[in-house]
Structures are given as structure tokens and as C-alpha cells.
Scaffold this motif. Structure first.
Motif, PDB file in Angstrom:
ATOM      1  N   ILE A 332       1.195  -0.906  -0.062  1.00 14.11           N
ATOM      2  CA  ILE A 332      -0.238   0.219  -0.311  1.00 14.11           C
ATOM      3  C   ILE A 332       0.924   1.178  -0.574  1.00 14.11           C
ATOM      4  N   ALA A 333       0.496   2.321  -0.840  1.00 14.45           N
ATOM      5  CA  ALA A 333       1.220   3.228  -1.094  1.00 14.45           C
ATOM      6  C   ALA A 333       0.568   4.208  -0.230  1.00 14.45           C
ATOM      7  N   ARG A 334      -0.387   4.597  -0.522  1.00 17.47           N
ATOM      8  CA  ARG A 334      -1.372   5.523   0.457  1.00 17.47           C
ATOM      9  C   ARG A 334      -2.805   5.247   0.569  1.00 17.47           C
ATOM     10  N   ALA A 335      -3.795   5.489   1.514  1.00 17.75           N
ATOM     11  CA  ALA A 335      -4.620   5.123   1.818  1.00 17.75           C
ATOM     12  C   ALA A 335      -5.387   6.026   2.688  1.00 17.75           C
ATOM     13  N   ILE A 352      -7.687   3.221  -1.230  1.00  8.72           N
ATOM     14  CA  ILE A 352      -6.278   2.312  -1.648  1.00  8.72           C
ATOM     15  C   ILE A 352      -5.083   2.670  -2.998  1.00  8.72           C
ATOM     16  N   ALA A 353      -4.304   3.388  -2.832  1.00  9.17           N
ATOM     17  CA  ALA A 353      -3.022   3.618  -4.095  1.00  9.17           C
ATOM     18  C   ALA A 353      -2.017   2.072  -4.006  1.00  9.17           C
ATOM     19  N   LEU A 354      -2.123   1.488  -5.135  1.00 13.45           N
ATOM     20  CA  LEU A 354      -1.110   0.312  -4.391  1.00 13.45           C
ATOM     21  C   LEU A 354       0.455   0.812  -4.579  1.00 13.45           C
ATOM     22  N   ILE A 384      -9.556  -0.275  -5.601  1.00 10.44           N
ATOM     23  CA  ILE A 384      -7.685   0.249  -5.244  1.00 10.44           C
ATOM     24  C   ILE A 384      -8.345   1.723  -6.341  1.00 10.44           C
ATOM     25  N   VAL A 385      -7.541   2.970  -6.313  1.00  5.37           N
ATOM     26  CA  VAL A 385      -7.290   3.660  -7.061  1.00  5.37           C
ATOM     27  C   VAL A 385      -6.422   4.445  -7.824  1.00  5.37           C
ATOM     28  N   PRO A 386      -6.026   5.294  -8.592  1.00  4.31           N
ATOM     29  CA  PRO A 386      -5.164   5.522  -8.883  1.00  4.31           C
ATOM     30  C   PRO A 386      -3.905   6.800  -8.156  1.00  4.31           C
ATOM     31  N   SER A 387      -2.584   6.318  -8.031  1.00  3.98           N
ATOM     32  CA  SER A 387      -2.470   7.524  -6.683  1.00  3.98           C
ATOM     33  C   SER A 387      -2.539   8.666  -6.637  1.00  3.98           C
TER      34      SER A 387
END
Length: 405
Positions: A332-335, A352-354, A384-387
Motif C-alpha cells: 500500500i502506497a497511500r490510503a 487504496i493506492a497500490l 483501488i484508485v490511481p495514486s
């Protein structure tokens, strides 16, 4: 009304001999317990925020120097999300004052209550149970879940009172009606003590009372104090428990506000052992009646929350919980977390941005486990969403339940 300031001086003089953190609070304000002679003197003590207590307990576990009794006096230690540890003394037989709510509603010997609040870790189930037993009622300690069984208990046993969340109560009603049972004729229920909500709570309550020939009650309480306010028939808002000195304060300055002006509910307990004095609950209401000693005698219905915490399914989610998810779950990069309304229940969604090369299939189970561990709540959706849709300055936590369309 008895001299509550005499009680406060006694309780906090004893507490200062046992609780070093409390002593520091007084010292930093240039005060001693003996100085608390009226509401204005009490207001000189800065408000202790819940987030500050949580941080203090993490730095100095388990009670951050606030415990003001001997260890052998403790009957239970509750663990609320955060986590925050809350001791409960064996001498308390009323469920931290919950008996006031039941007496005001006319509950007593001959009543049988189905208590669907959790009995483990968090205090709700046991405190309600103690309050019911103290007024002489019987209790079915059903706890959470198993809606099929709990719905059947409403018919098979002479239940006169239900305790639980509004959403769970509606789930039980829908199950019974889907099975062909005609309500209210099929049950003996007369009272429902439901978790109040913001938004359309009043309208939903009126609908349930009219449709099912019951009287609905709610209360205002927290894990730190137990009961703070309770309803009385024919009166709006919540009457304040006499062992809670309540002030409605400016959320930033902590200065008490005039009657009728909305602000943070700040509470001082008159009970020994866990000396929460000038404790900011984070809830917003206004005083509708003032006692002779300057304390709030009655508050309005709750109007919202101070700060960034969001209450979902009777449990608070904090931004720090969301911030911890990328640290706990690889990939997980961002949440971000959103609380929404779906039908008559709260729905919790994690956006969540993976991280590079991570997959939803690998991340989702660990994310669900981590979120439940942090909050004791289950995620309803993982998106799941774009960062670039979760920039660094994006809010970690949003409450979308009552946003205008």
C-alpha cells in the motif's frame, strides 16, 4: 443539589496522591485540588483531549499515570479502540451510572432485556448489564452478531426491552417480518434502548415508535465515564448524571460557553479511581439548562464531532488509524477511508493506492485484518484508485453520510 465542588475537592485531593499525571496537570495550571471552589475555578484547568490521553498511554502504558486507586480495587480493564485502557472499579455496581437511564425509563423488576452490545473488551455490554441488574431487571447477554438467533429470542422469550444499535434492531425487525411475523403483535417488547445517531436519527426513531408500538430511548455516554446524560419522558435532550460536572466549551480555548451556544462537551467525574477532570469528549452539543452550581443540567441532542475523528457503528475511527495502514500492510502506497450510508447502516470504504508491483488480491486480506486490528471494525469496501487521486494533502478520513447532494 449537594455541594459537588466539595466532592470534587475530596476526590481530586485523594487522586493527586496516587496519580502523578494528574498532579502535573494541576501544577502546570498553577492549581491544587483545594482551589476548585466553583465552576470558574474548575475552568482554569486546561481541557484534556482524548487524543492526548491516547498518546500519553502509548508513551506510559497502561494508564499514563492517571490511575488513582490500588490495583486490587480494579474489577475490569476495558480496551477501547486507539487503544485506550479504561479501568473500572469493583465497588461500582451501577454500570458507571447506567441505572439512572433505566430508572428514568421505568425499567425494573419484571422486565427482561435483550442486550446485544458487545461484552468483550469494550465496556458497553457489561455496563448496560450492570445498570439493568441494579434496577432489578433480568438480562439476556446476547452480545453482538447471530441475527437469526437474536430475532428468535424476541419471540421465544418475554423480552420487554432491547439494547443495541439502531441498525441491528432494524435488521432483526426485517428478519422477523420476512419470516411472516406480524409486529408488534408477535412480541412483548415495550422499550428499545438504541444507539443514537447524527443526521436523521429523530425521524427514524419516530417511525420505529409508531410502527412497532414501542418507546425508544437513548443516552449519552462514553467509555471514559459511562453514563453522562439520559433521557426523561417528555423532555428534550439529555439530563446530566449528578456525578458528572459538564461544561460546554469552546473547542479551541476550552472556555465555557453561554447556554444555547454549541461547543465541545467537557466532563469532570465525581467518582474516584479514574480521575478524568475537564476531559474533552470531542462531541458537540449546547447546554439547554444550567444547574445552580454552574454545571450543565441538560444538553441538547448531539450535533456532531470536534476535530477529525469519525464515529461509525458506535466506534470512533481516527486519522492515525488510517495513517498506520501503509505501514502495516506491504503493497500500500497511500490510503484513505470514507464512512458512507448504505440503507440504514454505516458502510466503511478504504480507498487504496497500490505500490509498484502490488496486487489487490495480495493486499486486500492483510488490509482487512489490519483495519480490524486497529479499529475493531470491518471494512465493507476496498477500492483501488490511481495514486494521483490520493495526494499527500488529501484527507485521510471523511464522513460522507450526511453530506448535501
Amino acid at each position: 443539589m449537594a455541594d459537588r465542588f466539595h466532592r470534587i475537592r475530596e476526590v481530586y485531593a485523594e487522586a493527586c496522591a496516587l496519580a502523578p499525571a494528574l498532579c502535573r496537570r494541576f501544577a502546570q495550571a498553577g492549581m491544587a485540588a483545594a482551589d476548585i471552589v466553583d465552576a470558574a475555578a474548575l475552568a482554569r484547568l486546561p481541557v484534556l483531549k482524548k487524543e492526548a490521553l491516547m498518546a500519553a498511554q502509548q508513551a506510559e502504558p497502561p494508564f499514563a499515570g492517571y490511575l488513582a486507586c490500588r490495583p486490587e480495587e480494579i474489577a475490569h480493564i476495558y480496551v477501547s479502540p486507539g487503544p485506550i485502557f479504561e479501568p473500572s472499579l469493583a465497588a461500582d455496581e451501577t454500570g458507571h451510572g447506567m441505572d439512572y437511564m433505566f430508572r428514568a425509563a421505568g425499567i425494573g423488576p419484571g422486565d427482561l432485556a435483550l442486550n446485544s452490545w458487545a461484552y468483550h473488551l469494550v465496556p458497553a455490554g457489561l455496563l448496560f448489564d450492570q445498570g439493568l441488574r441494579h434496577v432489578g431487571a433480568g438480562v439476556i447477554p446476547s452480545g453482538t452478531g447471530n441475527s437469526e438467533l437474536q430475532a428468535s429470542l424476541l419471540l421465544k422469550l418475554p423480552v420487554t426491552a432491547f439494547l443495541g444499535s439502531t441498525a441491528f434492531f432494524q435488521t432483526l425487525i426485517e428478519r422477523l417480518e420476512s419470516e411472516g411475523h406480524k409486529l408488534p403483535g408477535a412480541w412483548t417488547l415495550r422499550h428499545a434502548f438504541l444507539g443514537g445517531e447524527f443526521g436523521d436519527w429523530s425521524a427514524r426513531r419516530c417511525h420505529l415508535e409508531a410502527a412497532y408500538a414501542i418507546k425508544i430511548w437513548s443516552c449519552y455516554g462514553t467509555a471514559d465515564f459511562g453514563l453522562i446524560g439520559y433521557e426523561e419522558a417528555g423532555k428534550d435532550g439529555y439530563s446530566i448524571h449528578p456525578d458528572r460536572f459538564v461544561q460546554i466549551c469552546d473547542p479551541e480555548s476550552g472556555v465555557p460557553l453561554p447556554q444555547g451556544q454549541a461547543g465541545e462537551i467537557v466532563v469532570t467525574t465525581l467518582s474516584r479511581g479514574w480521575p478524568m477532570i475537564r476531559f474533552g469528549t470531542g462531541d458537540v452539543a449546547c447546554a439547554t439548562d444550567i444547574a445552580a452550581d454552574g454545571g450543565t443540567a441538560r444538553i441538547s441532542a448531539l450535533q456532531g464531532r470536534v476535530g477529525q475523528a469519525v464515529k461509525a457503528r458506535e466506534i470512533f475511527i481516527y486519522p492515525s488509524h488510517v495513517e498506520a495502514l501503509p505501514r502495516r500492510v506491504a503493497g500500500i502506497a497511500r490510503a484513505a477511508v470514507e464512512v458512507r450510508r448504505e440503507g440504514h447502516r454505516d458502510a466503511i470504504a478504504a480507498k487504496i493506492a497500490l505500490a509498484d508491483a502490488a496486487s489487490e488480491a495480495a493486499v486486500a486480506p492483510a488490509l482487512r485484518q489490519a483495519f480490524a486490528s486497529l479499529t475493531r471494525l470491518q471494512l465493507d469496501h476496498i477500492e483501488i484508485v490511481p495514486s494521483d487521486t490520493l495526494p499527500a494533502d488529501a484527507p485521510l478520513l471523511r464522513d460522507l453520510r450526511y453530506a448535501s447532494p
